[in-house]
Design a protein around this motif. Structure first.
Motif, PDB file in Angstrom:
ATOM      1  N   LEU A  13       0.867  -1.174   0.000  1.00 46.01           N
ATOM      2  CA  LEU A  13       0.000   0.000   0.000  1.00 46.01           C
ATOM      3  C   LEU A  13       0.905   1.224   0.000  1.00 46.01           C
ATOM      4  O   LEU A  13       1.755   1.367   0.877  1.00 46.01           O
ATOM      5  CB  LEU A  13      -0.892   0.009   1.249  1.00 46.01           C
ATOM      6  CG  LEU A  13      -1.669   1.296   1.547  1.00 46.01           C
ATOM      7  CD1 LEU A  13      -2.600   1.675   0.405  1.00 46.01           C
ATOM      8  CD2 LEU A  13      -2.436   1.148   2.855  1.00 46.01           C
ATOM      9  N   VAL A  14       0.749   2.084  -1.009  1.00 40.40           N
ATOM     10  CA  VAL A  14       1.536   3.308  -1.122  1.00 40.40           C
ATOM     11  C   VAL A  14       0.602   4.483  -0.850  1.00 40.40           C
ATOM     12  O   VAL A  14      -0.422   4.636  -1.518  1.00 40.40           O
ATOM     13  CB  VAL A  14       2.180   3.441  -2.522  1.00 40.40           C
ATOM     14  CG1 VAL A  14       2.961   4.732  -2.635  1.00 40.40           C
ATOM     15  CG2 VAL A  14       3.072   2.233  -2.817  1.00 40.40           C
ATOM     16  N   VAL A  15       0.981   5.322   0.141  1.00 40.13           N
ATOM     17  CA  VAL A  15       0.130   6.430   0.546  1.00 40.13           C
ATOM     18  C   VAL A  15       0.914   7.732   0.431  1.00 40.13           C
ATOM     19  O   VAL A  15       1.909   7.946   1.132  1.00 40.13           O
ATOM     20  CB  VAL A  15      -0.365   6.253   2.002  1.00 40.13           C
ATOM     21  CG1 VAL A  15      -1.399   7.313   2.346  1.00 40.13           C
ATOM     22  CG2 VAL A  15      -0.917   4.849   2.231  1.00 40.13           C
ATOM     23  N   ASP A  16       0.458   8.589  -0.472  1.00 40.92           N
ATOM     24  CA  ASP A  16       1.060   9.908  -0.661  1.00 40.92           C
ATOM     25  C   ASP A  16       0.032  10.778  -1.367  1.00 40.92           C
ATOM     26  O   ASP A  16      -0.719  10.281  -2.205  1.00 40.92           O
ATOM     27  CB  ASP A  16       2.333   9.803  -1.518  1.00 40.92           C
ATOM     28  CG  ASP A  16       3.190  11.054  -1.425  1.00 40.92           C
ATOM     29  OD1 ASP A  16       4.309  10.956  -0.894  1.00 40.92           O
ATOM     30  OD2 ASP A  16       2.755  12.139  -1.874  1.00 40.92           O
ATOM     31  N   GLU A  17      -0.003  12.060  -1.005  1.00 42.91           N
ATOM     32  CA  GLU A  17      -0.953  12.965  -1.672  1.00 42.91           C
ATOM     33  C   GLU A  17      -0.649  13.117  -3.155  1.00 42.91           C
ATOM     34  O   GLU A  17      -1.545  13.333  -3.955  1.00 42.91           O
ATOM     35  CB  GLU A  17      -0.912  14.345  -1.011  1.00 42.91           C
ATOM     36  CG  GLU A  17      -1.528  14.365   0.355  1.00 42.91           C
ATOM     37  CD  GLU A  17      -1.479  15.743   0.994  1.00 42.91           C
ATOM     38  OE1 GLU A  17      -2.293  15.976   1.892  1.00 42.91           O
ATOM     39  OE2 GLU A  17      -0.646  16.577   0.601  1.00 42.91           O
ATOM     40  N   SER A  18       0.607  12.976  -3.525  1.00 42.94           N
ATOM     41  CA  SER A  18       1.021  13.170  -4.901  1.00 42.94           C
ATOM     42  C   SER A  18       0.864  11.896  -5.731  1.00 42.94           C
ATOM     43  O   SER A  18       1.502  10.878  -5.445  1.00 42.94           O
ATOM     44  CB  SER A  18       2.491  13.616  -4.940  1.00 42.94           C
ATOM     45  OG  SER A  18       2.990  13.533  -6.257  1.00 42.94           O
ATOM     46  N   LEU A  19       0.030  11.980  -6.759  1.00 39.90           N
ATOM     47  CA  LEU A  19      -0.131  10.868  -7.689  1.00 39.90           C
ATOM     48  C   LEU A  19       1.218  10.534  -8.326  1.00 39.90           C
ATOM     49  O   LEU A  19       1.557   9.359  -8.520  1.00 39.90           O
ATOM     50  CB  LEU A  19      -1.160  11.229  -8.759  1.00 39.90           C
ATOM     51  CG  LEU A  19      -1.369  10.214  -9.881  1.00 39.90           C
ATOM     52  CD1 LEU A  19      -1.895   8.888  -9.324  1.00 39.90           C
ATOM     53  CD2 LEU A  19      -2.314  10.774 -10.931  1.00 39.90           C
ATOM     54  N   TYR A  20       2.004  11.560  -8.626  1.00 40.73           N
ATOM     55  CA  TYR A  20       3.318  11.381  -9.235  1.00 40.73           C
ATOM     56  C   TYR A  20       4.225  10.530  -8.340  1.00 40.73           C
ATOM     57  O   TYR A  20       4.844   9.566  -8.803  1.00 40.73           O
ATOM     58  CB  TYR A  20       3.935  12.762  -9.493  1.00 40.73           C
ATOM     59  CG  TYR A  20       5.318  12.722 -10.084  1.00 40.73           C
ATOM     60  CD1 TYR A  20       5.519  12.321 -11.408  1.00 40.73           C
ATOM     61  CD2 TYR A  20       6.421  13.092  -9.327  1.00 40.73           C
ATOM     62  CE1 TYR A  20       6.792  12.283 -11.955  1.00 40.73           C
ATOM     63  CE2 TYR A  20       7.692  13.066  -9.871  1.00 40.73           C
ATOM     64  CZ  TYR A  20       7.869  12.658 -11.172  1.00 40.73           C
ATOM     65  OH  TYR A  20       9.122  12.626 -11.711  1.00 40.73           O
ATOM     66  N   ILE A  21       4.289  10.839  -7.054  1.00 39.70           N
ATOM     67  CA  ILE A  21       5.117  10.070  -6.115  1.00 39.70           C
ATOM     68  C   ILE A  21       4.594   8.636  -6.007  1.00 39.70           C
ATOM     69  O   ILE A  21       5.376   7.678  -6.011  1.00 39.70           O
ATOM     70  CB  ILE A  21       5.147  10.731  -4.709  1.00 39.70           C
ATOM     71  CG1 ILE A  21       5.801  12.104  -4.767  1.00 39.70           C
ATOM     72  CG2 ILE A  21       5.836   9.821  -3.695  1.00 39.70           C
ATOM     73  CD1 ILE A  21       7.263  12.110  -5.105  1.00 39.70           C
ATOM     74  N   GLU A  39      -3.031   1.956  -3.761  1.00 38.90           N
ATOM     75  CA  GLU A  39      -2.676   3.357  -3.535  1.00 38.90           C
ATOM     76  C   GLU A  39      -3.777   4.079  -2.773  1.00 38.90           C
ATOM     77  O   GLU A  39      -4.953   3.728  -2.884  1.00 38.90           O
ATOM     78  CB  GLU A  39      -2.451   4.078  -4.873  1.00 38.90           C
ATOM     79  CG  GLU A  39      -1.317   3.524  -5.691  1.00 38.90           C
ATOM     80  CD  GLU A  39      -1.126   4.277  -6.997  1.00 38.90           C
ATOM     81  OE1 GLU A  39      -1.579   5.442  -7.121  1.00 38.90           O
ATOM     82  OE2 GLU A  39      -0.531   3.690  -7.921  1.00 38.90           O
ATOM     83  N   ALA A  40      -3.350   5.106  -2.016  1.00 38.11           N
ATOM     84  CA  ALA A  40      -4.293   5.981  -1.319  1.00 38.11           C
ATOM     85  C   ALA A  40      -3.682   7.377  -1.252  1.00 38.11           C
ATOM     86  O   ALA A  40      -2.474   7.520  -1.046  1.00 38.11           O
ATOM     87  CB  ALA A  40      -4.585   5.464   0.083  1.00 38.11           C
ATOM     88  N   PRO A  41      -4.506   8.422  -1.419  1.00 35.49           N
ATOM     89  CA  PRO A  41      -3.999   9.793  -1.384  1.00 35.49           C
ATOM     90  C   PRO A  41      -3.944  10.404   0.012  1.00 35.49           C
ATOM     91  O   PRO A  41      -3.396  11.486   0.196  1.00 35.49           O
ATOM     92  CB  PRO A  41      -4.993  10.553  -2.265  1.00 35.49           C
ATOM     93  CG  PRO A  41      -6.281   9.805  -2.058  1.00 35.49           C
ATOM     94  CD  PRO A  41      -5.892   8.367  -1.875  1.00 35.49           C
ATOM     95  N   ASP A  42      -4.551   9.725   1.006  1.00 34.73           N
ATOM     96  CA  ASP A  42      -4.570  10.274   2.366  1.00 34.73           C
ATOM     97  C   ASP A  42      -4.677   9.138   3.378  1.00 34.73           C
ATOM     98  O   ASP A  42      -4.928   7.981   3.022  1.00 34.73           O
ATOM     99  CB  ASP A  42      -5.727  11.262   2.532  1.00 34.73           C
ATOM    100  CG  ASP A  42      -7.078  10.635   2.251  1.00 34.73           C
ATOM    101  OD1 ASP A  42      -7.475   9.702   2.973  1.00 34.73           O
ATOM    102  OD2 ASP A  42      -7.757  11.074   1.287  1.00 34.73           O
ATOM    103  N   GLY A  43      -4.478   9.493   4.635  1.00 41.62           N
ATOM    104  CA  GLY A  43      -4.476   8.493   5.689  1.00 41.62           C
ATOM    105  C   GLY A  43      -5.819   7.837   5.929  1.00 41.62           C
ATOM    106  O   GLY A  43      -5.892   6.661   6.277  1.00 41.62           O
ATOM    107  N   ALA A  44      -6.902   8.583   5.750  1.00 38.12           N
ATOM    108  CA  ALA A  44      -8.237   8.019   5.975  1.00 38.12           C
ATOM    109  C   ALA A  44      -8.520   6.913   4.968  1.00 38.12           C
ATOM    110  O   ALA A  44      -8.963   5.816   5.336  1.00 38.12           O
ATOM    111  CB  ALA A  44      -9.297   9.123   5.887  1.00 38.12           C
ATOM    112  N   GLU A  45      -8.259   7.177   3.699  1.00 35.65           N
ATOM    113  CA  GLU A  45      -8.471   6.154   2.673  1.00 35.65           C
ATOM    114  C   GLU A  45      -7.511   4.986   2.891  1.00 35.65           C
ATOM    115  O   GLU A  45      -7.867   3.823   2.702  1.00 35.65           O
ATOM    116  CB  GLU A  45      -8.286   6.748   1.276  1.00 35.65           C
ATOM    117  CG  GLU A  45      -8.711   5.796   0.182  1.00 35.65           C
ATOM    118  CD  GLU A  45      -8.710   6.432  -1.204  1.00 35.65           C
ATOM    119  OE1 GLU A  45      -8.296   5.753  -2.155  1.00 35.65           O
ATOM    120  OE2 GLU A  45      -9.118   7.606  -1.321  1.00 35.65           O
TER     121      GLU A  45
END
Length: 159
Positions: A13-21, A39-45
């Protein structure tokens, strides 16, 4: 040159706000055989994905919206609130300040990497959490990996 390691049959599971990262990290993981990358863009997801999919490891940024990396780690390491309290957590830091590193270790991250990082750096951290897992101990309400030993206590020499 050292051969590229392989970690088949794992999910991450990769979690970062940046889609690029997230896409860069996904590519690095796929190059070592990890084909199931969530993938998830934030901690809640990310908490939802952790509960639903139970990945083999999590790579998360500290600075997240909605639910920060710090809050995610705290919830993920609390046995009463986590579906997977011993999942290996590799923390990505854009600015690895000492106080943040200390807090992350106290919360129970397994490894920390500073952004930007090379594939080789990520692969070495994967090697640590997959091939040399540390046992966990409960400190207050959190599960934390025990500190690394340097091998000297087992009679090994660093020479």
């Amino acid at each position: 040159m050292i051969a590229t390691p392989t970690f088949p049959d794992l999910s991450a599971l990769v979690v970062d706000e940046s889609l690029y990262i997230r896409r860069i990290v996904r590519d690095m993981l796929m190059r070592v055989g990890i084909k199931r990358v969530l993938e998830a863009p934030d901690g809640a997801e990310a908490l939802g994905v952790l509960a639903e999919s139970k990945p083999d490891l999590t790579i998360i940024d500290w600075d997240l919206a909605i639910l920060s990396g710090e809050e995610f780690i705290r919830l993920a390491r609390t046995p009463t609130t986590s579906p997977s309290p011993t999942v290996p957590i590799i923390l990505m830091l854009g600015q690895p300040r000492r106080n943040v590193v200390d807090r992350a270790i106290a919360l129970g991250v397994n490894e920390i990497i500073a952004k930007p990082f090379s594939p080789k750096t990520l692969w070495s951290r994967l090697d640590e959490v997959i091939n040399r897992p540390r046992p966990f101990s409960q400190v207050k309400s959190l599960l934390r990996p025990l500190p690394r030993t340097n091998g000297l206590s087992k009679g090994l020499s660093l020479v």
